[in-house]
Write a protein that holds these residues in place. Structure first.
Motif, mmCIF file in Angstrom:
data_model
loop_
_atom_site.group_PDB
_atom_site.id
_atom_site.type_symbol
_atom_site.label_atom_id
_atom_site.label_comp_id
_atom_site.label_asym_id
_atom_site.label_seq_id
_atom_site.Cartn_x
_atom_site.Cartn_y
_atom_site.Cartn_z
ATOM 1 N N SER A 56 -3.288 10.551 -1.075
ATOM 2 C CA SER A 56 -3.454 9.531 -2.104
ATOM 3 C C SER A 56 -3.149 8.168 -1.496
ATOM 4 O O SER A 56 -2.090 7.984 -0.891
ATOM 5 N N ARG A 68 -1.342 -1.897 -4.293
ATOM 6 C CA ARG A 68 -0.598 -2.416 -5.439
ATOM 7 C C ARG A 68 -0.168 -3.855 -5.196
ATOM 8 O O ARG A 68 -0.094 -4.309 -4.065
ATOM 9 N N TYR A 97 0.902 5.344 0.492
ATOM 10 C CA TYR A 97 0.166 6.459 1.088
ATOM 11 C C TYR A 97 0.997 7.715 0.854
ATOM 12 O O TYR A 97 2.144 7.786 1.282
ATOM 13 N N VAL A 136 0.860 -1.183 0.000
ATOM 14 C CA VAL A 136 0.000 0.000 0.000
ATOM 15 C C VAL A 136 0.895 1.231 0.000
ATOM 16 O O VAL A 136 1.853 1.317 0.774
ATOM 17 N N THR A 176 -3.009 4.078 -2.537
ATOM 18 C CA THR A 176 -3.021 3.163 -3.665
ATOM 19 C C THR A 176 -2.619 1.767 -3.213
ATOM 20 O O THR A 176 -1.556 1.593 -2.617
#
Length: 81
Positions: free
Chosen positions: A69, A73, A54, A52, A71
């Motif tokens: 943000s 992955r 951040y 992850v 995300t």
């Protein structure tokens, strides 16, 4: 960095801070990058790494809020040699 809990399983973490203008006259240009995940060695040359990301941003003048943000992955890593 990576800390191996077991020979085939590790915990991965990374932190970066980026400030391209450090003289103090600029605001709103700082970014922080935080990554956390696992590293699973499926084979000696293959790793699967769910992680992850951040990312946070400094507020520029006149802006009241910028959402961070986040995300999720999946990294597949293969060593050829």
């Amino acid at each position: 960095g990576t800390f191996y809990v077991l020979p085939e399983l590790g915990v991965v973490a990374r932190y970066d801070s980026f400030d391209p203008n450090t003289d103090g006259s600029s605001v709103g240009d700082v970014r922080n990058y935080i990554l956390a995940g696992l590293s699973w060695k499926v084979d000696k040359n293959v790793q699967i790494m769910p992680n992850v990301l951040y990312e946070t941003y400094e507020l520029p003048t006149g802006v009241s809020n910028i959402d961070p943000s986040i995300t999720a992955r999946l990294t597949l890593y293969y060593t050829f040699l």
